[in-house]
Design a protein around this motif. Structure first.
Motif, mmCIF file in Angstrom:
data_model
loop_
_atom_site.group_PDB
_atom_site.id
_atom_site.type_symbol
_atom_site.label_atom_id
_atom_site.label_comp_id
_atom_site.label_asym_id
_atom_site.label_seq_id
_atom_site.Cartn_x
_atom_site.Cartn_y
_atom_site.Cartn_z
ATOM 1 N N ALA A 1 0.818 -1.207 0.000
ATOM 2 C CA ALA A 1 0.000 0.000 0.000
ATOM 3 C C ALA A 1 0.846 1.249 0.000
ATOM 4 O O ALA A 1 0.320 2.355 -0.161
ATOM 5 C CB ALA A 1 -0.946 -0.002 1.207
ATOM 6 N N ASP A 2 2.179 1.107 0.159
ATOM 7 C CA ASP A 2 3.084 2.257 0.157
ATOM 8 C C ASP A 2 4.448 1.794 -0.348
ATOM 9 O O ASP A 2 5.294 1.364 0.422
ATOM 10 C CB ASP A 2 3.199 2.839 1.565
ATOM 11 N N ARG A 3 4.636 1.865 -1.642
ATOM 12 C CA ARG A 3 5.869 1.379 -2.270
ATOM 13 C C ARG A 3 7.098 2.136 -1.766
ATOM 14 O O ARG A 3 8.144 1.546 -1.487
ATOM 15 C CB ARG A 3 5.732 1.507 -3.789
ATOM 16 N N HIS A 4 6.979 3.448 -1.628
ATOM 17 C CA HIS A 4 8.111 4.254 -1.164
ATOM 18 C C HIS A 4 8.541 3.817 0.238
ATOM 19 O O HIS A 4 9.743 3.643 0.505
ATOM 20 C CB HIS A 4 7.736 5.736 -1.157
ATOM 21 N N ALA A 5 7.576 3.610 1.135
ATOM 22 C CA ALA A 5 7.906 3.197 2.502
ATOM 23 C C ALA A 5 8.506 1.798 2.511
ATOM 24 O O ALA A 5 9.444 1.511 3.272
ATOM 25 C CB ALA A 5 6.658 3.254 3.381
ATOM 26 N N ALA A 6 7.984 0.902 1.678
ATOM 27 C CA ALA A 6 8.509 -0.463 1.637
ATOM 28 C C ALA A 6 9.957 -0.489 1.157
ATOM 29 O O ALA A 6 10.804 -1.194 1.707
ATOM 30 C CB ALA A 6 7.632 -1.328 0.736
ATOM 31 N N LEU A 7 10.264 0.300 0.143
ATOM 32 C CA LEU A 7 11.639 0.330 -0.364
ATOM 33 C C LEU A 7 12.575 1.049 0.615
ATOM 34 O O LEU A 7 13.754 0.684 0.732
ATOM 35 C CB LEU A 7 11.676 1.000 -1.735
ATOM 36 N N ALA A 8 12.054 2.032 1.342
ATOM 37 C CA ALA A 8 12.863 2.666 2.382
ATOM 38 C C ALA A 8 13.185 1.669 3.489
ATOM 39 O O ALA A 8 14.302 1.666 4.035
ATOM 40 C CB ALA A 8 12.129 3.881 2.954
ATOM 41 N N LEU A 9 12.227 0.818 3.807
ATOM 42 C CA LEU A 9 12.463 -0.229 4.806
ATOM 43 C C LEU A 9 13.527 -1.203 4.301
ATOM 44 O O LEU A 9 14.387 -1.654 5.074
ATOM 45 C CB LEU A 9 11.155 -0.958 5.095
ATOM 46 N N ALA A 10 13.485 -1.502 3.019
ATOM 47 C CA ALA A 10 14.509 -2.379 2.441
ATOM 48 C C ALA A 10 15.885 -1.725 2.511
ATOM 49 O O ALA A 10 16.889 -2.386 2.817
ATOM 50 C CB ALA A 10 14.153 -2.716 1.001
ATOM 51 N N ASP A 11 15.961 -0.455 2.228
ATOM 52 C CA ASP A 11 17.242 0.255 2.326
ATOM 53 C C ASP A 11 17.816 0.156 3.731
ATOM 54 O O ASP A 11 19.029 -0.001 3.913
ATOM 55 C CB ASP A 11 17.054 1.733 1.956
ATOM 56 N N THR B 1 3.360 -3.349 8.052
ATOM 57 C CA THR B 1 4.250 -2.876 6.986
ATOM 58 C C THR B 1 3.529 -2.703 5.653
ATOM 59 O O THR B 1 4.117 -2.206 4.696
ATOM 60 C CB THR B 1 5.430 -3.835 6.789
ATOM 61 N N ALA B 2 2.272 -3.124 5.572
ATOM 62 C CA ALA B 2 1.453 -2.986 4.359
ATOM 63 C C ALA B 2 2.106 -3.621 3.141
ATOM 64 O O ALA B 2 2.061 -3.094 2.036
ATOM 65 C CB ALA B 2 1.136 -1.516 4.096
ATOM 66 N N VAL B 3 2.723 -4.788 3.371
ATOM 67 C CA VAL B 3 3.361 -5.550 2.301
ATOM 68 C C VAL B 3 2.830 -6.979 2.355
ATOM 69 O O VAL B 3 2.643 -7.539 3.439
ATOM 70 C CB VAL B 3 4.899 -5.566 2.459
ATOM 71 N N ALA B 4 2.580 -7.555 1.200
ATOM 72 C CA ALA B 4 2.189 -8.965 1.123
ATOM 73 C C ALA B 4 2.642 -9.518 -0.217
ATOM 74 O O ALA B 4 2.826 -8.782 -1.186
ATOM 75 C CB ALA B 4 0.684 -9.126 1.285
ATOM 76 N N ALA B 5 2.809 -10.834 -0.259
ATOM 77 C CA ALA B 5 3.234 -11.484 -1.502
ATOM 78 C C ALA B 5 2.727 -12.911 -1.509
ATOM 79 O O ALA B 5 2.306 -13.458 -0.482
ATOM 80 C CB ALA B 5 4.756 -11.457 -1.625
ATOM 81 N N LEU B 6 2.769 -13.519 -2.680
ATOM 82 C CA LEU B 6 2.466 -14.933 -2.836
ATOM 83 C C LEU B 6 3.724 -15.654 -3.307
ATOM 84 O O LEU B 6 4.416 -15.179 -4.207
ATOM 85 C CB LEU B 6 1.343 -15.148 -3.851
ATOM 86 N N ALA B 7 4.015 -16.802 -2.693
ATOM 87 C CA ALA B 7 5.182 -17.594 -3.058
ATOM 88 C C ALA B 7 4.750 -18.991 -3.470
ATOM 89 O O ALA B 7 3.692 -19.480 -3.047
ATOM 90 C CB ALA B 7 6.161 -17.676 -1.893
ATOM 91 N N VAL B 8 5.571 -19.623 -4.278
ATOM 92 C CA VAL B 8 5.321 -20.993 -4.699
ATOM 93 C C VAL B 8 5.761 -21.928 -3.578
ATOM 94 O O VAL B 8 6.909 -21.849 -3.107
ATOM 95 C CB VAL B 8 6.085 -21.320 -5.992
ATOM 96 N N ARG B 9 4.870 -22.806 -3.138
ATOM 97 C CA ARG B 9 5.210 -23.766 -2.097
ATOM 98 C C ARG B 9 6.203 -24.795 -2.635
ATOM 99 O O ARG B 9 5.973 -25.367 -3.705
ATOM 100 C CB ARG B 9 3.936 -24.463 -1.617
ATOM 101 N N PRO B 10 7.295 -25.038 -1.931
ATOM 102 C CA PRO B 10 8.271 -26.016 -2.411
ATOM 103 C C PRO B 10 7.644 -27.390 -2.601
ATOM 104 O O PRO B 10 6.709 -27.774 -1.883
ATOM 105 C CB PRO B 10 9.335 -26.039 -1.300
ATOM 106 N N ALA B 11 8.155 -28.134 -3.548
ATOM 107 C CA ALA B 11 7.612 -29.460 -3.844
ATOM 108 C C ALA B 11 7.778 -30.390 -2.644
ATOM 109 O O ALA B 11 8.842 -30.424 -2.019
ATOM 110 C CB ALA B 11 8.300 -30.051 -5.068
ATOM 111 N N ARG B 12 6.752 -31.146 -2.335
ATOM 112 C CA ARG B 12 6.806 -32.090 -1.221
ATOM 113 C C ARG B 12 7.938 -33.099 -1.416
ATOM 114 O O ARG B 12 8.631 -33.460 -0.459
ATOM 115 C CB ARG B 12 5.457 -32.816 -1.101
#
Length: 258
Positions: free
Chosen positions: A46-56, A88-99
């Motif tokens: 929801a806030d790209r600038h804040a998310a990238l500042a957190l990454a920095d 942090t208003a960040v979310a993502a989807l990841a691929v679950r590793p193969a069983r």
């Protein structure tokens, strides 16, 4: 750099992938997943600038990956994609590793670090905390028995995305990987007099009922943690932390090991 996709494209992709993906809830879960090689097809903020500042500030090693991946959406669109919006208003989807790959890691003959077994755990947050601990100590993996899904979104949130740093799987007691099984029990031998082998299975009972009869029968050694008389028990994550620290004192594969 511009957002990689439009908000509408990103929302449509999210909705298409959500049911079969691992929800990474918050900046730190996404950070850890990227560090440990997760495939992340979509991420929102929801806030790209804040998310990238957190990454920095906290994760410059994945800053470029986040810049290429994160799409800014409106706060209301972000809240509609996740069950419980993260601060942090960040979310993502990841691929679950193969069983199959997880089972291969857990079952290899010459393990250099233990497998933690949670016998019929009940609390999703506790399971997540244990996975986070396991990743920090560099153990081979975390296995749960019973009905709790160790990849449940609440467990992944509690584990801060560190499911991708260790092998996490649900198995029956009869399916546990090979290796000597040390089960934590108040009637066991004092852990301070034992050396836990690197290929051990370290088993912990449920928060309410302790070890199941099936797992107790499978155990090679019952182990007790030091505890003041009249204190009933430790929190599950605390018990795992104490046991893994004891193992780490003589291990070679973790920071601080001998």
């Amino acid at each position: 750099m511009n957002d990689p996709r439009s908000p509408a494209e990103t929302t449509a992709l999210w909705q298409r992938l959500a049911s079969a993906s691992v929800l990474l809830d918050g900046f730190h879960a996404l950070k850890h997943a990227l560090r440990f090689g997760a495939a992340v097809p979509v991420a929102v903020t929801a806030d790209r600038h804040a998310a990238l500042a957190l990454a920095d500030e906290l994760a410059p090693d994945v800053r470029s990956a986040l810049e290429a991946l994160l799409t800014e959406v409106t706060p209301s669109a972000y809240a509609a994609l996740v069950p419980r919006p993260h601060p942090t208003a960040v979310a993502a989807l990841a691929v679950r590793p193969a069983r199959e790959e997880r089972l291969r890691v857990l079952g290899r003959a010459a393990r250099e670090a233990p497998v933690v077994v949670l016998d019929n755990p009940r609390n999703l947050g506790n399971a997540g905390a244990v996975i986070r601990l396991a990743a920090g100590f560099g153990v081979t993996g975390v296995v749960t028995t019973g009905t709790l899904d160790p990849w449940h979104p609440t467990v992944v949130r509690g584990g801060a995305g560190l499911h991708f740093a260790t092998a996490v799987e649900r198995l029956d007691v009869t399916e546990l990987p090979p290796g000597p099984l040390y089960a934590l029990d108040p009637e066991g031998a004092d852990i301070r007099g034992l050396k836990l082998p690197d290929d051990a299975l370290l088993a912990f009972g449920s928060e309410r009922s302790g070890l199941s009869g099936e797992l107790r029968a499978r155990a090679d050694q019952l182990v007790a943690l030091p505890m003041r008389p009249q204190v009933s028990s430790y929190n599950l994550a605390t018990s795992v932390a104490m046991t893994l620290y004891h193992w780490s004192l003589t291990a070679t594969g973790v920071p601080g090991g001998a």
